[in-house]
Scaffold this active site. Structure first.
Site, mmCIF file in Angstrom:
data_model
loop_
_atom_site.group_PDB
_atom_site.id
_atom_site.type_symbol
_atom_site.label_atom_id
_atom_site.label_comp_id
_atom_site.label_asym_id
_atom_site.label_seq_id
_atom_site.Cartn_x
_atom_site.Cartn_y
_atom_site.Cartn_z
ATOM 1 N N TYR A 141 0.814 -1.211 0.000
ATOM 2 C CA TYR A 141 0.000 0.000 0.000
ATOM 3 C C TYR A 141 0.852 1.267 0.000
ATOM 4 C CZ TYR A 141 -4.739 -1.856 0.744
ATOM 5 O OH TYR A 141 -5.961 -2.446 0.593
ATOM 6 N N LYS A 191 3.230 -15.390 1.877
ATOM 7 C CA LYS A 191 3.401 -16.067 0.590
ATOM 8 C C LYS A 191 4.893 -16.360 0.447
ATOM 9 C CE LYS A 191 1.739 -17.603 -3.327
ATOM 10 N NZ LYS A 191 0.830 -18.764 -3.416
ATOM 11 N N ASP A 223 -2.976 -18.139 -0.139
ATOM 12 C CA ASP A 223 -3.995 -18.805 -0.967
ATOM 13 C C ASP A 223 -4.681 -19.907 -0.163
ATOM 14 O OD1 ASP A 223 -1.554 -20.146 -0.976
ATOM 15 O OD2 ASP A 223 -1.714 -20.826 -3.049
ATOM 16 N N ASP A 247 -6.304 -7.048 3.885
ATOM 17 C CA ASP A 247 -7.438 -6.371 3.252
ATOM 18 C C ASP A 247 -8.379 -7.415 2.653
ATOM 19 O OD1 ASP A 247 -8.962 -4.205 2.117
ATOM 20 O OD2 ASP A 247 -8.043 -4.685 0.187
ATOM 21 N N ASP A 251 -12.184 -9.159 4.410
ATOM 22 C CA ASP A 251 -13.493 -9.104 3.761
ATOM 23 C C ASP A 251 -14.119 -10.493 3.705
ATOM 24 O OD1 ASP A 251 -13.532 -6.364 3.305
ATOM 25 O OD2 ASP A 251 -14.139 -6.573 1.209
HETATM 26 C C1 IPM Z 1 -10.382 -1.273 3.973
HETATM 27 C C2 IPM Z 1 -10.673 -0.614 2.651
HETATM 28 C C3 IPM Z 1 -9.532 0.348 2.359
HETATM 29 C C4 IPM Z 1 -8.268 -0.460 2.211
HETATM 30 C C5 IPM Z 1 -9.763 1.251 1.120
HETATM 31 C C6 IPM Z 1 -11.057 2.032 1.229
HETATM 32 C C7 IPM Z 1 -8.597 2.176 0.878
HETATM 33 O O1 IPM Z 1 -10.850 -1.564 1.678
HETATM 34 O O2 IPM Z 1 -10.254 -0.557 4.988
HETATM 35 O O3 IPM Z 1 -10.284 -2.499 4.003
HETATM 36 O O4 IPM Z 1 -7.978 -1.008 1.140
HETATM 37 O O5 IPM Z 1 -7.532 -0.558 3.186
HETATM 38 MG MG MG Z 2 -10.855 -3.575 2.354
#
Ligand code: IPM
Ligand code: MG
Length: 363
Positions: A141, A191, A223, A247, A251
């Site tokens: 990032y 990884k 993975d 990230d 999710d």
């Molecule tokens: C998160 C989001 C952020 C990230 C974006 C909005 C920049 O997806 O907080 O997970 O990628 O960190």
């Molecule tokens: Mg995210």
């Protein structure tokens, strides 16, 4: 002694859910005499609309001076065409970086009543309680060099995944400390079969483990970790991983609970000062409809009270109120129809806030 909390509602449903969370904060602030003062600032797209910058110096300075920060959500299609360095996401990344919020706690916790909301079978997710610890201020990032440039007549885009030993040691230490307070199992995700940066990551994590003989350490390639999360998520207690992997995995883990609208998160600096926000995004598609679930943000307030402001009793009261509301069948649209039909009441964002406030006042 008063405590200063900066509120950043952000964009989309951010403003709606934060409004309810602030009501809840106000109630516990009063009942527990916490002496919290709040100040609200535009951030992300809302700030860009006002001043052309997603994060102004004024807001950044207020965040620096604050004891804690409560963030709604940022971004939306409206800003897709803004210059890259003015997009809402850039403001968020800069804020994380400037405040040194390297340690991002993303719990995935399933409320028993919501087991049917998961896309996995209830027996696979019932009782799920896992914590993803994501490194938040390094890795690909922020790595340099980065950019898009012309090479041999075509454009090339590139980023750099880079971690220094100190950065790895710092997040690994957080991982072991958190695991120690939970079920004492830490899975480091990398990884290392392909990436040198992961090879070093694994080496340093193994070294830090020497100070935590009571915590069981395992390693997993990312993975495989993605696969295991949807195959048998309850095998995990704490997972620690880099910015990009975290990230993605967080999710996936959030969706396992079927209710991303329920999940809070914390981003902490080395002193435990933090920014608290729901795991979900700004959901522009439902903004203004009253469908947004404020519980993730309300639970973020609870995390803030617990982890940064050391007000565990107030945090407990919020957690209990949310659990009560859920077990009473009060549902926003995202968690409606989860096996309790007949006993459910469908509510909008403000009514969910009402229900939590009422449960706090009744306790
Ligand atoms: C998160 C989001 C952020 C990230 C974006 C909005 C920049 O997806 O907080 O997970 O990628 O960190
Ligand atoms: Mg995210």
């Amino acid at each position: 002694m008063s405590k200063n909390v900066v509120i950043l509602p952000g964009d989309g449903i951010g403003t709606e859910i934060v409004e309810q969370a602030v009501r809840v904060l106000d109630v516990v602030n009063e009942t527990h005499k916490l002496g919290i003062e709040t100040q609200t600032f535009a951030f992300g797209g809302a700030s860009y609309d006002q001043s052309g910058e997603p994060l102004t110096e004024e807001t950044l300075n207020a965040c620096r001076a604050a004891d804690a920060i409560l963030l709604g959500a940022i971004g939306g299609p409206k800003y897709d065409k803004a210059p890259r360095d003015k997009r809402p996401e850039r403001g968020l990344l800069r804020l994380r970086s400037e405040l040194g919020l390297f340690s991002n706690l993303r719990p995935a916790l399933l409320y028993p009543e919501l087991a049917d909301a998961s896309s996995l079978k209830p027996e696979l997710v019932g009782g799920l309680d896992l914590m993803i610890l994501r490194e938040l201020t390094g890795g690909i990032y922020f790595g340099e060099p980065r950019g898009i440039e012309e090479r041999n007549g075509q454009r090339v885009g590139f980023n750099t995944m880079v971690y220094g030993e100190d950065e790895i040691r710092r997040i690994a230490t957080s991982g072991f400390e958190i695991a120690r307070q939970r079920n004492k199992r830490l899975c480091s995700v990398d990884k290392a079969n392909v990436l040198e940066v992961s090879e070093l990551w694994r080496e340093v994590v193994i070294d830090v483990a020497k100070d935590y003989p009571d915590v069981e350490l395992s390693h997993m390639y990312v993975d495989n970790a993605a696969m295991q999360l949807v195959r048998e998520p309850k095998q995990f207690d704490v997972m620690v991983t880099s910015n990009l992997f975290g990230d993605i995995l967080s999710d996936a883990a959030a969706m396992l609970t079927g209710s991303i609208g329920m999940l809070p998160s914390a981003s902490l600096d080395i002193n435990g000062k933090g920014m608290y926000e729901p795991v979900h995004g700004s959901a522009p598609d439902i903004a203004g409809t009253g469908k947004a679930n404020p519980l993730a943000t309300i639970l973020s307030v609870s995390m803030m009270l617990r982890y940064t402001l050391n007000e565990a009793a107030a945090a407990d009261q919020i957690d209990t109120a949310v659990a009560t509301v859920i077990s009473n069948g009060v549902r926003c649209a995202d968690i409606a129809g989860t096996g309790q039909s007949g006993k459910e009441t469908l509510v909008n964002t403000a009514q969910m806030g009402d229900a939590v406030v009422a449960a706090i006042q009744a306790s």
